[in-house]
Scaffold this motif. Structure first.
Motif, PDB file in Angstrom:
ATOM      1  N   ARG A 156       0.834  -1.205   0.000  1.00 21.93           N
ATOM      2  CA  ARG A 156       0.000   0.000   0.000  1.00 21.93           C
ATOM      3  C   ARG A 156       0.870   1.256   0.000  1.00 21.93           C
ATOM      4  O   ARG A 156       0.553   2.240  -0.664  1.00 21.93           O
ATOM      5  N   MET A 157       1.964   1.219   0.768  1.00 23.63           N
ATOM      6  CA  MET A 157       2.867   2.375   0.785  1.00 23.63           C
ATOM      7  C   MET A 157       3.476   2.599  -0.602  1.00 23.63           C
ATOM      8  O   MET A 157       3.823   3.722  -0.966  1.00 23.63           O
ATOM      9  N   GLY A 158       3.606   1.530  -1.376  1.00 17.37           N
ATOM     10  CA  GLY A 158       4.134   1.650  -2.727  1.00 17.37           C
ATOM     11  C   GLY A 158       3.100   2.055  -3.764  1.00 17.37           C
ATOM     12  O   GLY A 158       3.445   2.296  -4.927  1.00 17.37           O
ATOM     13  N   GLY A 159       1.825   2.111  -3.368  1.00 17.03           N
ATOM     14  CA  GLY A 159       0.781   2.583  -4.266  1.00 17.03           C
ATOM     15  C   GLY A 159      -0.171   1.531  -4.782  1.00 17.03           C
ATOM     16  O   GLY A 159      -1.051   1.838  -5.599  1.00 17.03           O
ATOM     17  N   ALA A 160      -0.030   0.290  -4.331  1.00 17.37           N
ATOM     18  CA  ALA A 160      -0.941  -0.773  -4.755  1.00 17.37           C
ATOM     19  C   ALA A 160      -2.147  -0.839  -3.816  1.00 17.37           C
ATOM     20  O   ALA A 160      -2.178  -0.182  -2.767  1.00 17.37           O
ATOM     21  N   GLN A 161      -3.113  -1.638  -4.197  1.00 15.95           N
ATOM     22  CA  GLN A 161      -4.220  -1.987  -3.315  1.00 15.95           C
ATOM     23  C   GLN A 161      -4.056  -3.438  -2.877  1.00 15.95           C
ATOM     24  O   GLN A 161      -3.441  -4.231  -3.585  1.00 15.95           O
ATOM     25  N   ASN A 162      -4.597  -3.743  -1.709  1.00 17.92           N
ATOM     26  CA  ASN A 162      -4.535  -5.117  -1.229  1.00 17.92           C
ATOM     27  C   ASN A 162      -5.588  -5.981  -1.890  1.00 17.92           C
ATOM     28  O   ASN A 162      -6.745  -5.574  -2.053  1.00 17.92           O
ATOM     29  N   HIS A 163      -5.171  -7.184  -2.287  1.00 20.10           N
ATOM     30  CA  HIS A 163      -6.105  -8.227  -2.694  1.00 20.10           C
ATOM     31  C   HIS A 163      -6.704  -8.793  -1.403  1.00 20.10           C
ATOM     32  O   HIS A 163      -6.518  -8.217  -0.321  1.00 20.10           O
ATOM     33  N   ARG A 164      -7.351  -9.922  -1.458  1.00 18.45           N
ATOM     34  CA  ARG A 164      -7.879 -10.500  -0.223  1.00 18.45           C
ATOM     35  C   ARG A 164      -6.723 -10.754   0.749  1.00 18.45           C
ATOM     36  O   ARG A 164      -5.604 -11.085   0.349  1.00 18.45           O
ATOM     37  N   MET A 165      -7.019 -10.597   2.041  1.00 22.42           N
ATOM     38  CA  MET A 165      -5.981 -10.745   3.050  1.00 22.42           C
ATOM     39  C   MET A 165      -5.694 -12.210   3.370  1.00 22.42           C
ATOM     40  O   MET A 165      -4.622 -12.550   3.858  1.00 22.42           O
ATOM     41  N   GLY A 166      -6.652 -13.085   3.111  1.00 21.96           N
ATOM     42  CA  GLY A 166      -6.447 -14.494   3.429  1.00 21.96           C
ATOM     43  C   GLY A 166      -7.534 -15.348   2.808  1.00 21.96           C
ATOM     44  O   GLY A 166      -8.227 -14.938   1.877  1.00 21.96           O
ATOM     45  N   LEU A 167      -7.692 -16.510   3.368  1.00 24.57           N
ATOM     46  CA  LEU A 167      -8.684 -17.456   2.862  1.00 24.57           C
ATOM     47  C   LEU A 167     -10.089 -17.156   3.374  1.00 24.57           C
ATOM     48  O   LEU A 167     -11.047 -17.807   2.947  1.00 24.57           O
ATOM     49  N   TRP A 168     -10.198 -16.186   4.243  1.00 24.13           N
ATOM     50  CA  TRP A 168     -11.449 -15.948   4.961  1.00 24.13           C
ATOM     51  C   TRP A 168     -12.317 -14.837   4.369  1.00 24.13           C
ATOM     52  O   TRP A 168     -13.523 -14.791   4.629  1.00 24.13           O
ATOM     53  N   ASP A 169     -11.722 -13.898   3.613  1.00 27.04           N
ATOM     54  CA  ASP A 169     -12.477 -12.699   3.245  1.00 27.04           C
ATOM     55  C   ASP A 169     -13.029 -12.712   1.825  1.00 27.04           C
ATOM     56  O   ASP A 169     -13.702 -11.773   1.420  1.00 27.04           O
ATOM     57  N   ALA A 170     -12.753 -13.756   1.062  1.00 30.15           N
ATOM     58  CA  ALA A 170     -13.347 -13.925  -0.267  1.00 30.15           C
ATOM     59  C   ALA A 170     -13.054 -15.344  -0.728  1.00 30.15           C
ATOM     60  O   ALA A 170     -12.049 -15.943  -0.333  1.00 30.15           O
ATOM     61  N   ALA A 171     -13.921 -15.866  -1.564  1.00 29.61           N
ATOM     62  CA  ALA A 171     -13.642 -17.154  -2.195  1.00 29.61           C
ATOM     63  C   ALA A 171     -12.854 -16.899  -3.467  1.00 29.61           C
ATOM     64  O   ALA A 171     -13.160 -15.981  -4.230  1.00 29.61           O
ATOM     65  N   MET A 172     -11.816 -17.697  -3.676  1.00 31.78           N
ATOM     66  CA  MET A 172     -11.111 -17.654  -4.949  1.00 31.78           C
ATOM     67  C   MET A 172     -11.062 -19.074  -5.501  1.00 31.78           C
ATOM     68  O   MET A 172     -10.354 -19.935  -4.974  1.00 31.78           O
ATOM     69  N   ILE A 173     -11.819 -19.307  -6.531  1.00 32.78           N
ATOM     70  CA  ILE A 173     -11.919 -20.638  -7.127  1.00 32.78           C
ATOM     71  C   ILE A 173     -10.825 -20.795  -8.166  1.00 32.78           C
ATOM     72  O   ILE A 173     -10.781 -20.063  -9.155  1.00 32.78           O
ATOM     73  N   LYS A 174      -9.919 -21.749  -7.912  1.00 35.70           N
ATOM     74  CA  LYS A 174      -8.786 -21.973  -8.798  1.00 35.70           C
ATOM     75  C   LYS A 174      -8.895 -23.358  -9.430  1.00 35.70           C
ATOM     76  O   LYS A 174      -9.871 -24.078  -9.197  1.00 35.70           O
ATOM     77  N   ASP A 175      -7.879 -23.723 -10.215  1.00 39.68           N
ATOM     78  CA  ASP A 175      -7.980 -24.949 -10.995  1.00 39.68           C
ATOM     79  C   ASP A 175      -8.178 -26.200 -10.142  1.00 39.68           C
ATOM     80  O   ASP A 175      -8.900 -27.122 -10.544  1.00 39.68           O
ATOM     81  N   ASN A 176      -7.558 -26.239  -8.950  1.00 36.62           N
ATOM     82  CA  ASN A 176      -7.733 -27.416  -8.104  1.00 36.62           C
ATOM     83  C   ASN A 176      -9.156 -27.528  -7.567  1.00 36.62           C
ATOM     84  O   ASN A 176      -9.687 -28.642  -7.421  1.00 36.62           O
ATOM     85  N   HIS A 177      -9.779 -26.392  -7.270  1.00 31.95           N
ATOM     86  CA  HIS A 177     -11.176 -26.427  -6.839  1.00 31.95           C
ATOM     87  C   HIS A 177     -12.071 -26.918  -7.986  1.00 31.95           C
ATOM     88  O   HIS A 177     -12.987 -27.722  -7.784  1.00 31.95           O
ATOM     89  N   VAL A 178     -11.778 -26.412  -9.174  1.00 34.55           N
ATOM     90  CA  VAL A 178     -12.558 -26.813 -10.349  1.00 34.55           C
ATOM     91  C   VAL A 178     -12.393 -28.304 -10.629  1.00 34.55           C
ATOM     92  O   VAL A 178     -13.361 -29.018 -10.951  1.00 34.55           O
ATOM     93  N   ALA A 179     -11.171 -28.810 -10.482  1.00 36.04           N
ATOM     94  CA  ALA A 179     -10.908 -30.227 -10.744  1.00 36.04           C
ATOM     95  C   ALA A 179     -11.736 -31.124  -9.838  1.00 36.04           C
ATOM     96  O   ALA A 179     -12.271 -32.149 -10.269  1.00 36.04           O
ATOM     97  N   VAL A 180     -11.865 -30.728  -8.581  1.00 31.82           N
ATOM     98  CA  VAL A 180     -12.636 -31.539  -7.630  1.00 31.82           C
ATOM     99  C   VAL A 180     -14.135 -31.364  -7.853  1.00 31.82           C
ATOM    100  O   VAL A 180     -14.900 -32.330  -7.812  1.00 31.82           O
TER     101      VAL A 180
END
Length: 286
Positions: A156-180
């Protein structure tokens, strides 16, 4: 001085970091054998911390906290603001206090500032590359265990925004989730039925976009796509959800990807690979 970050315990960080360096907590066997042997107990030092490279500064409040933890009466003048870009040779902090305490806190304070400033500086390099495109730079979860909050603070000090902080604040469905789950739409459907509000779905093929959107994805992550493919995907999505590009992004490629119309670009190397900045601290007896 008050420095607070959500989900970050500054006092616990100071204590654990110093205990690691001292072989245990102060007063419970932990000590700096060199300073105790060489430096008189009543010695007073002055010190100057400086940046020896062009850098975007981050971590000075934490460095200050290390010195104050060991010497509450230390005099500290912070000379630059967090997130400020400085030229090589710039003094960033002045100190005066107990010599032993300063030497004991020195490495922990410097390690923190060097690491966080390195992240902020690299982040700012990427941010400047995409100026004017309307695209926003995001960090990732590729952080050193235990340091995520600090490292994401540095981005943030460098000018970016934070993505999700961890596994708790948003779902991110990736290839392994899709495979299952069996398919993109089935994975998204399950997250939606579970009551998840923010569902980020990673897609690496154009034909996965419509099924993901139809099932309820609130954000799409376009993974490892070349600029021409990204541009076509953005056109197909048509602003229905925010769009993020990720995967293999470098300083050389980020501008072209940002110009495709994606809303965000996430870069793991901001926290995974940023080199420490060359920050120095010189002391002199008073």
């Amino acid at each position: 001085m008050t420095f607070t970050l959500n989900r970050f315990d500054l006092t616990a960080f100071l204590q654990s970091t110093l205990a690691e360096d001292l072989g245990g907590p102060l007063g419970e066997g932990g000590k700096d054998v060199t300073s105790e042997a060489v430096i008189p107990a009543d010695a007073i030092f002055s010190g100057v911390m400086d940046s020896r490279v062009d850098a975007v500064i981050a971590g000075l409040p934490i460095a200050e906290a290390f010195f104050r933890y060991l010497d509450p009466d230390v005099e500290i003048e912070v000379l630059v603001a967090e997130g400020e870009a400085v030229a090589a040779g710039t003094d960033i902090m002045r100190l005066k206090g107990k010599g032993r305490a300063m030497l004991t806190a020195e490495r922990s304070a410097l390690n923190t500032v060097q690491h966080l400033t390195g992240i902020a500086t690299m982040t700012n390099d990427y941010v400047r590359r995409i100026e004017g495109t309307g695209c926003i730079l995001l960090d990732t979860r590729k952080t050193i265990p235990g340091l995520r909050v600090l490292e994401k603070y540095a981005t943030r000090m460098g000018g970016a925004q934070n993505h999700r902080m961890g596994l708790w604040d948003a779902a991110m469905i990736k290839d392994n989730h899709v495979a299952v789950a069996g398919s993109v739409d089935e994975a998204v459907r399950r997250a939606k039925e579970a009551g998840v509000e923010k569902i980020i779905c990673e897609v690496d093929r154009i034909d996965q976009i419509e099924p993901a959107l139809a099932a309820g994805a609130t954000n799409l992550l376009l993974d490892n796509m070349e600029p021409a493919t990204l541009r076509g995907a953005v056109t197909l999505i048509g602003g229905r959800v925010p769009v993020e590009a990720s995967g293999g992004v470098t300083l050389e490629t980020i501008r072209e990807k940002a110009e495709t119309g994606v809303d965000y670009i996430s870069v793991g190397r901001l926290t995974q690979s940023a080199p420490a900045a060359d920050i120095g601290l010189d002391f002199a007896p008073v």
